[in-house]
Write a protein that holds these residues in place. Structure first.
Motif, PDB file in Angstrom:
ATOM      1  N   THR A  65      32.049  45.849  46.080  1.00  0.00           N
ATOM      2  CA  THR A  65      33.050  45.297  46.989  1.00  0.00           C
ATOM      3  C   THR A  65      34.392  45.971  46.727  1.00  0.00           C
ATOM      4  OG1 THR A  65      31.941  43.142  47.013  1.00  0.00           O
ATOM      5  CG2 THR A  65      34.211  43.202  47.787  1.00  0.00           C
ATOM      6  N   ILE A  66      35.028  46.439  47.795  1.00  0.00           N
ATOM      7  CA  ILE A  66      36.364  47.025  47.685  1.00  0.00           C
ATOM      8  C   ILE A  66      37.365  45.873  47.750  1.00  0.00           C
ATOM      9  CG2 ILE A  66      37.968  48.739  48.592  1.00  0.00           C
ATOM     10  CD1 ILE A  66      35.266  49.879  47.639  1.00  0.00           C
ATOM     11  N   GLU A  67      37.952  45.534  46.625  1.00  0.00           N
ATOM     12  CA  GLU A  67      38.823  44.364  46.536  1.00  0.00           C
ATOM     13  C   GLU A  67      40.258  44.658  46.962  1.00  0.00           C
ATOM     14  OE1 GLU A  67      37.640  41.502  45.909  1.00  0.00           O
ATOM     15  OE2 GLU A  67      35.809  41.742  44.737  1.00  0.00           O
ATOM     16  N   GLN A  68      40.758  45.829  46.584  1.00  0.00           N
ATOM     17  CA  GLN A  68      42.168  46.124  46.836  1.00  0.00           C
ATOM     18  C   GLN A  68      42.410  47.624  46.784  1.00  0.00           C
ATOM     19  OE1 GLN A  68      44.746  44.344  43.899  1.00  0.00           O
ATOM     20  NE2 GLN A  68      46.617  45.162  44.801  1.00  0.00           N
ATOM     21  N   LYS A  69      43.313  48.101  47.629  1.00  0.00           N
ATOM     22  CA  LYS A  69      43.767  49.483  47.540  1.00  0.00           C
ATOM     23  C   LYS A  69      45.099  49.495  46.815  1.00  0.00           C
ATOM     24  CE  LYS A  69      44.502  53.690  50.219  1.00  0.00           C
ATOM     25  NZ  LYS A  69      44.435  54.329  51.564  1.00  0.00           N
ATOM     26  N   THR A  70      45.223  50.370  45.826  1.00  0.00           N
ATOM     27  CA  THR A  70      46.434  50.430  45.020  1.00  0.00           C
ATOM     28  C   THR A  70      47.114  51.780  45.220  1.00  0.00           C
ATOM     29  OG1 THR A  70      45.311  51.336  43.066  1.00  0.00           O
ATOM     30  CG2 THR A  70      45.323  48.941  43.314  1.00  0.00           C
ATOM     31  N   ALA A  71      48.275  51.930  44.563  1.00  0.00           N
ATOM     32  CA  ALA A  71      49.016  53.186  44.680  1.00  0.00           C
ATOM     33  C   ALA A  71      48.253  54.348  44.067  1.00  0.00           C
ATOM     34  CB  ALA A  71      50.387  53.045  44.011  1.00  0.00           C
ATOM     35  N   ASP A  72      47.386  54.065  43.100  1.00  0.00           N
ATOM     36  CA  ASP A  72      46.666  55.150  42.413  1.00  0.00           C
ATOM     37  C   ASP A  72      45.155  55.003  42.479  1.00  0.00           C
ATOM     38  OD1 ASP A  72      46.597  52.908  40.862  1.00  0.00           O
ATOM     39  OD2 ASP A  72      47.352  53.857  39.027  1.00  0.00           O
ATOM     40  N   GLY A  73      44.651  54.288  43.485  1.00  0.00           N
ATOM     41  CA  GLY A  73      43.204  54.184  43.633  1.00  0.00           C
ATOM     42  C   GLY A  73      42.771  52.875  44.276  1.00  0.00           C
ATOM     43  N   PHE A  74      41.733  52.258  43.687  1.00  0.00           N
ATOM     44  CA  PHE A  74      41.187  51.022  44.226  1.00  0.00           C
ATOM     45  C   PHE A  74      40.843  50.061  43.086  1.00  0.00           C
ATOM     46  CE2 PHE A  74      40.214  54.409  47.180  1.00  0.00           C
ATOM     47  CZ  PHE A  74      40.463  53.854  48.432  1.00  0.00           C
ATOM     48  N   ARG A  75      40.813  48.778  43.420  1.00  0.00           N
ATOM     49  CA  ARG A  75      40.227  47.784  42.523  1.00  0.00           C
ATOM     50  C   ARG A  75      38.943  47.306  43.186  1.00  0.00           C
ATOM     51  NH1 ARG A  75      45.739  46.104  41.407  1.00  0.00           N
ATOM     52  NH2 ARG A  75      46.246  46.764  39.289  1.00  0.00           N
ATOM     53  N   ILE A  76      37.885  47.287  42.403  1.00  0.00           N
ATOM     54  CA  ILE A  76      36.562  46.988  42.946  1.00  0.00           C
ATOM     55  C   ILE A  76      35.874  45.933  42.094  1.00  0.00           C
ATOM     56  CG2 ILE A  76      36.304  49.348  43.816  1.00  0.00           C
ATOM     57  CD1 ILE A  76      34.319  49.752  41.388  1.00  0.00           C
ATOM     58  N   SER A  77      34.815  45.358  42.650  1.00  0.00           N
ATOM     59  CA  SER A  77      33.899  44.546  41.848  1.00  0.00           C
ATOM     60  C   SER A  77      32.488  45.054  42.107  1.00  0.00           C
ATOM     61  CB  SER A  77      34.009  43.059  42.204  1.00  0.00           C
ATOM     62  OG  SER A  77      33.604  42.829  43.541  1.00  0.00           O
ATOM     63  N   TYR A  78      31.652  44.937  41.083  1.00  0.00           N
ATOM     64  CA  TYR A  78      30.276  45.422  41.198  1.00  0.00           C
ATOM     65  C   TYR A  78      29.365  44.440  40.479  1.00  0.00           C
ATOM     66  CZ  TYR A  78      26.184  48.465  40.997  1.00  0.00           C
ATOM     67  OH  TYR A  78      24.921  48.975  41.140  1.00  0.00           O
ATOM     68  N   VAL A  79      28.265  44.098  41.131  1.00  0.00           N
ATOM     69  CA  VAL A  79      27.282  43.187  40.539  1.00  0.00           C
ATOM     70  C   VAL A  79      25.890  43.767  40.724  1.00  0.00           C
ATOM     71  CG1 VAL A  79      26.353  40.846  40.490  1.00  0.00           C
ATOM     72  CG2 VAL A  79      28.731  41.221  41.165  1.00  0.00           C
ATOM     73  N   GLN A  80      25.161  43.926  39.641  1.00  0.00           N
ATOM     74  CA  GLN A  80      23.758  44.342  39.739  1.00  0.00           C
ATOM     75  C   GLN A  80      22.939  43.111  40.080  1.00  0.00           C
ATOM     76  OE1 GLN A  80      21.771  47.035  36.760  1.00  0.00           O
ATOM     77  NE2 GLN A  80      20.467  45.246  36.471  1.00  0.00           N
ATOM     78  N   ARG A  81      22.383  43.098  41.281  1.00  0.00           N
ATOM     79  CA  ARG A  81      21.674  41.907  41.740  1.00  0.00           C
ATOM     80  C   ARG A  81      20.285  41.791  41.143  1.00  0.00           C
ATOM     81  NH1 ARG A  81      25.508  38.529  42.963  1.00  0.00           N
ATOM     82  NH2 ARG A  81      26.874  39.227  44.651  1.00  0.00           N
TER      83      ARG A  81
END
Length: 317
Positions: free
Chosen positions: A67-83
């Motif tokens: 999941t793409i949580e947020q776009k930042t000045a130097d990239g992205f904040r993401i979350s990842y879950v192995q289902r």
């Protein structure tokens, strides 16, 4: 359009047809997934090792949600879950791999990436480690009567829980780092980059020196195809084989002379090659197909391990 301009345009079109000149490549699409978008990341790793006593196989499949949580000045904040994950095959490593993959299941990993989507650090490291320790505590019982397997499991767990936030990024969500290789490259069709770096030695021992050639081989509108080929440096391979032969002679009590070393090296064959193809669309890598092959023949041994890995990315509706 005037007559003169029309004739000029016709001449250009005719020249392009005559000399098969392709339109100029505009620009590589930028990796810029929409905030809030979710992506299914599926991996399949197949391993096959041909030995004198038979063939050992293993197949590891995972399904994770990015999941793409947020776009930042130097990239992205993401979350990842192995289902979920499945591990099948007859290799001795299968029970251990199955337990290891279970430890990672349903653990929420939050990470920060660079603009290309490469994970740089795990943002919820303590929380992730605690969840993994909890999962591992319920799995160790199966190794109580197999001390060697328990030791290996403990070693694998230490690699998960004894890393810092930067090191954990390449361990917990390594598939995302692989996908990022072909994102935001800034390359044009036919352009390649070549680097020399250490490569893991399939036979153990010191790392080998390898050459990686990464090339944009095809570009069609927003679709790109990259190929990365890894080959072992010949001098590095020769140095390893010389050292390997000296170690074998010494262990067997044979005389370690230049002639005996040369003779033993000449009786052995060792090669390693690796090729990966990346398919990119709209700036995002949607598929990676990677194959590595090792050949070792000598000392009445004939080892032929082959590893194949695919990573596919699809949007979650």
């Amino acid at each position: 359009m005037g007559v003169g301009a029309g004739r000029a345009l016709a001449s250009v079109v005719a020249a392009m047809a005559m000399f098969d000149i392709a339109p100029a490549f505009a620009a590589e699409p930028v990796y810029d997934p929409q905030v809030g978008s979710r992506w299914m990341v599926e991996t399949e790793a197949r391993s096959e090792e041909v030995r004198p006593d038979g063939t050992a196989t293993s197949v590891i499949k995972t399904r994770g949600e990015l999941t793409i949580e947020q776009k930042t000045a130097d990239g992205f904040r993401i979350s990842y879950v192995q289902r979920d994950a499945t591990v099948e095959g007859n290799a001795r490593s299968v029970p251990l791999s199955r337990a290891y993959m279970k430890v990672l299941e349903n653990v929420v990993i939050r990470a920060s990436t660079n603009p290309s989507g490469k994970p740089l650090r795990i943002d919820n490291l303590d929380e992730a480690k605690a969840a993994m320790r909890g999962a591992a505590s319920g799995l160790v019982e199966q190794f109580d009567r197999r001390p060697a397997s328990r030791a290996l499991f403990d070693q694998l767990m230490s690699q998960l829980v004894e890393v810092d936030a930067g090191g954990a990024a390449s361990v917990y969500i390594d598939a995302l780092a692989v996908l990022a290789v072909a994102q935001n490259t800034g390359m044009k069709p036919g352009e390649f980059r070549q680097v020399t770096k250490p490569a893991e030695n399939p036979l153990g021992g010191d790392a080998l020196k390898s050459t990686e050639r990464f090339e944009l081989v095809d570009a069609d509108a927003a679709r790109l195809k990259f190929v990365n080929v890894t080959s072992v440096d010949a001098a590095s391979m020769d140095e390893f084989m010389q050292s390997f032969a000296r170690g074998l002679l010494a262990a067997s009590g044979d005389s370690v002379t230049p002639d005996r070393v040369r003779q033993l090296v000449g009786s052995m064959l060792f090669s390693f090659d690796k090729r990966a193809e990346f398919e990119v669309e709209g700036g995002m890598t949607l598929k990676v197909a990677e194959t590595s092959r090792t050949v070792f023949r000598g000392m009445e041994q004939n080892l032929l391990p082959t590893d194949m890995r695919t990573i596919t990315v699809t949007p979650v509706p």
